[in-house]
Design an enzyme around this catalytic site. Structure first.
Site, PDB file in Angstrom:
ATOM      1  N   ASP A  64       0.874  -1.181   0.000  1.00 55.45           N
ATOM      2  CA  ASP A  64       0.000   0.000   0.000  1.00 55.45           C
ATOM      3  C   ASP A  64       0.907   1.226   0.000  1.00 55.45           C
ATOM      4  OD1 ASP A  64      -1.665   2.170   0.610  1.00 55.45           O
ATOM      5  OD2 ASP A  64      -3.058   0.899   1.721  1.00 55.45           O
ATOM      6  N   TYR A 155      -9.372  15.787  -6.897  1.00 56.36           N
ATOM      7  CA  TYR A 155      -8.665  14.906  -7.840  1.00 56.36           C
ATOM      8  C   TYR A 155      -7.915  15.774  -8.853  1.00 56.36           C
ATOM      9  CZ  TYR A 155      -7.982  11.821 -11.845  1.00 56.36           C
ATOM     10  OH  TYR A 155      -7.435  11.131 -12.896  1.00 56.36           O
ATOM     11  N   ALA A 157      -7.000  18.835  -8.563  1.00 54.45           N
ATOM     12  CA  ALA A 157      -5.920  19.564  -7.888  1.00 54.45           C
ATOM     13  C   ALA A 157      -4.724  18.654  -7.622  1.00 54.45           C
ATOM     14  CB  ALA A 157      -6.439  20.155  -6.574  1.00 54.45           C
ATOM     15  N   LYS A 159      -3.783  16.118  -9.417  1.00 52.16           N
ATOM     16  CA  LYS A 159      -3.090  15.880 -10.685  1.00 52.16           C
ATOM     17  C   LYS A 159      -2.369  17.152 -11.157  1.00 52.16           C
ATOM     18  CE  LYS A 159      -4.149  11.520 -11.289  1.00 52.16           C
ATOM     19  NZ  LYS A 159      -3.103  10.478 -11.163  1.00 52.16           N
TER      20      LYS A 159
HETATM   21  N1  LIG Z   1      -8.819   5.547 -16.467  1.00 55.50           N
HETATM   22  C1  LIG Z   1      -8.981   6.839 -16.640  1.00 55.50           C
HETATM   23  O1  LIG Z   1      -9.996   7.264 -17.173  1.00 55.50           O
HETATM   24  C2  LIG Z   1      -7.909   7.798 -16.196  1.00 55.50           C
HETATM   25  C3  LIG Z   1      -7.940   9.096 -16.684  1.00 55.50           C
HETATM   26  C4  LIG Z   1      -6.969   9.989 -16.290  1.00 55.50           C
HETATM   27  C5  LIG Z   1      -5.979   9.590 -15.425  1.00 55.50           C
HETATM   28  N2  LIG Z   1      -5.962   8.328 -14.955  1.00 55.50           N
HETATM   29  C6  LIG Z   1      -4.894   7.946 -14.024  1.00 55.50           C
HETATM   30  O2  LIG Z   1      -4.270   6.776 -14.493  1.00 55.50           O
HETATM   31  C7  LIG Z   1      -3.696   6.090 -13.386  1.00 55.50           C
HETATM   32  C8  LIG Z   1      -4.075   4.620 -13.464  1.00 55.50           C
HETATM   33  O3  LIG Z   1      -5.450   4.491 -13.236  1.00 55.50           O
HETATM   34  P1  LIG Z   1      -6.388   3.459 -14.010  1.00 55.50           P
HETATM   35  O4  LIG Z   1      -7.344   4.253 -14.767  1.00 55.50           O
HETATM   36  O5  LIG Z   1      -5.609   2.426 -14.694  1.00 55.50           O
HETATM   37  O6  LIG Z   1      -7.242   2.901 -12.764  1.00 55.50           O
HETATM   38  P2  LIG Z   1      -7.231   1.546 -11.961  1.00 55.50           P
HETATM   39  O7  LIG Z   1      -7.540   0.405 -12.870  1.00 55.50           O
HETATM   40  O8  LIG Z   1      -8.115   1.791 -10.792  1.00 55.50           O
HETATM   41  O9  LIG Z   1      -5.713   1.419 -11.494  1.00 55.50           O
HETATM   42  C9  LIG Z   1      -5.192   2.046 -10.341  1.00 55.50           C
HETATM   43  C10 LIG Z   1      -4.214   1.080  -9.710  1.00 55.50           C
HETATM   44  O10 LIG Z   1      -3.626   1.694  -8.560  1.00 55.50           O
HETATM   45  C11 LIG Z   1      -3.545   0.720  -7.538  1.00 55.50           C
HETATM   46  N3  LIG Z   1      -3.670   1.384  -6.238  1.00 55.50           N
HETATM   47  C12 LIG Z   1      -4.735   2.113  -5.785  1.00 55.50           C
HETATM   48  N4  LIG Z   1      -4.515   2.511  -4.523  1.00 55.50           N
HETATM   49  C13 LIG Z   1      -3.292   2.017  -4.172  1.00 55.50           C
HETATM   50  C14 LIG Z   1      -2.521   2.081  -2.978  1.00 55.50           C
HETATM   51  N5  LIG Z   1      -2.962   2.718  -1.900  1.00 55.50           N
HETATM   52  N6  LIG Z   1      -1.322   1.462  -2.962  1.00 55.50           N
HETATM   53  C15 LIG Z   1      -0.867   0.783  -4.055  1.00 55.50           C
HETATM   54  N7  LIG Z   1      -1.543   0.712  -5.202  1.00 55.50           N
HETATM   55  C16 LIG Z   1      -2.751   1.317  -5.263  1.00 55.50           C
HETATM   56  C17 LIG Z   1      -4.722  -0.216  -7.759  1.00 55.50           C
HETATM   57  O11 LIG Z   1      -4.432  -1.539  -7.325  1.00 55.50           O
HETATM   58  P3  LIG Z   1      -4.877  -2.076  -5.889  1.00 55.50           P
HETATM   59  O12 LIG Z   1      -6.309  -1.692  -5.707  1.00 55.50           O
HETATM   60  O13 LIG Z   1      -4.638  -3.540  -5.965  1.00 55.50           O
HETATM   61  O14 LIG Z   1      -3.955  -1.411  -4.912  1.00 55.50           O
HETATM   62  C18 LIG Z   1      -4.889  -0.199  -9.272  1.00 55.50           C
HETATM   63  O15 LIG Z   1      -4.250  -1.310  -9.898  1.00 55.50           O
HETATM   64  C19 LIG Z   1      -4.196   6.808 -12.132  1.00 55.50           C
HETATM   65  O16 LIG Z   1      -3.192   7.675 -11.648  1.00 55.50           O
HETATM   66  C20 LIG Z   1      -5.381   7.606 -12.645  1.00 55.50           C
HETATM   67  O17 LIG Z   1      -5.634   8.762 -11.870  1.00 55.50           O
HETATM   68  C21 LIG Z   1      -6.909   7.415 -15.312  1.00 55.50           C
END
Ligand SMILES: NC(=O)c1ccc[n+]([C@@H]2O[C@H](COP(=O)([O-])OP(=O)(O)OC[C@H]3O[C@@H](n4cnc5c(N)ncnc54)[C@H](OP(=O)(O)O)[C@@H]3O)[C@@H](O)[C@H]2O)c1
Length: 254
Positions: A64, A155, A157, A159
């Site tokens: 974590d 969120y 802010a 980023k």
């Molecule tokens: N998808 C979109 O639309 C989008 C758009 C803009 C930006 N982003 C950014 O892209 C990045 C990846 O997100 P994603 O869209 O691929 O979402 P996601 O599928 O929810 O992936 C986020 C990952 O972070 C891990 N995580 C969350 N909390 C954690 C913690 N406390 N410690 C360690 N790991 C943690 C989660 O795994 P566990 O739960 O197993 O820990 C999960 O695998 C993020 O920074 C997000 O803000 C996404």
């Protein structure tokens, strides 16, 4: 060197946080295909193991990122296993629906602990190793790191903070030959909306609404973001630093 040469990460060591799903999973696998040794980090061991299944280049490290000592432990796991570190990808992050009327100190602290503090502490711990390898840091922001977002202001802010850290670290670390860039994805298929606690029906509505607003007419796929994470950290990308590349089907244009 030809511009057509695909990224070659043979012998390079990469940490990818949030590697158990979405953009992080696609990124870990893309680095492994390019020859890297990848440490995939996240809380869920089973999800990380699924990312790594059949890919000997990927090792998993459940943690974590908000735990004190996590950054030291994660960087130690990568360098203990492979002796050096070339790339840190700060991908793990979360979105929180938190209108101002519902904003709490705990809500802000939880979000910033993951989206801002954890990437900072990982970069801090990685720094001596990145100095030795003249490596690279890649932060994953969002379109909403530089556009306003109603209902998810903190969120946005968090980023925006990550984007400013990207530019500031790029300047600070340039004398060490360390490049620091960010990718800012738009709405991309992942577990992010479910992880934010939206019910399934609401997730479907949000996805349809997002797709309708994106000029290219659809949400993105994780591979379409991962490819740019790999390209920006490619050792052959020698003269690019401090940049935030938006990969969002044109959403930021409208
Ligand atoms: N998808 C979109 O639309 C989008 C758009 C803009 C930006 N982003 C950014 O892209 C990045 C990846 O997100 P994603 O869209 O691929 O979402 P996601 O599928 O929810 O992936 C986020 C990952 O972070 C891990 N995580 C969350 N909390 C954690 C913690 N406390 N410690 C360690 N790991 C943690 C989660 O795994 P566990 O739960 O197993 O820990 C999960 O695998 C993020 O920074 C997000 O803000 C996404």
């Amino acid at each position: 060197m030809s511009v057509q040469t695909p990224a070659d990460f043979t012998g390079r060591v990469v940490i990818v946080t949030g590697a158990g799903s979405g953009i992080g999973r696609a990124t870990a696998r893309a680095f492994a295909r390019a020859g890297a040794r990848v440490l995939g980090v996240g809380r869920r061991k089973d999800a990380l193991e699924e990312t790594a299944a059949g890919r000997p280049g990927i090792a998993v490290h459940p943690a974590d990122l908000r735990d004190p000592g996590a950054a030291e432990e994660i960087v130690g796991a990568a360098t203990g296993r492979w002796d050096h570190l070339d790339v840190l990808v700060n991908n793990a992050g979360a979105v929180a629906f938190m209108p101002l009327a519902d904003t709490t100190a705990t809500g802000i602290a939880d979000l910033f602990a993951l989206n801002v503090t954890a990437p900072s502490l990982l970069a801090h711990r990685a720094l001596p190793h990145l100095r030795r390898s003249r490596g690279s840091i890649l932060n994953v922001s969002s379109t909403y790191g530089h556009r306003p977002s109603s209902g998810t202001a903190h969120y946005a802010a968090s980023k925006a903070a990550l984007e400013q850290l990207t530019r500031s670290w790029a300047l600070e670390l340039a004398p060490d030959g360390i490049r620091v860039n960010a990718v800012a994805p738009g709405p991309t298929e992942s577990q992010a909306l479910a992880a934010a606690g939206f019910p399934e029906a609401a997730v479907d509505d949000i996805k349809q609404d997002e797709a309708a607003r994106i000029p290219l007419g659809r949400r993105g796929e994780p591979d379409e973001v991962a490819t740019w994470i790999v390209r920006l950290t490619d050792p052959a990308t020698t003269w690019l630093t401090g940049q935030v590349l938006t990969v969002d089907g044109g959403l930021e244009l409208v």
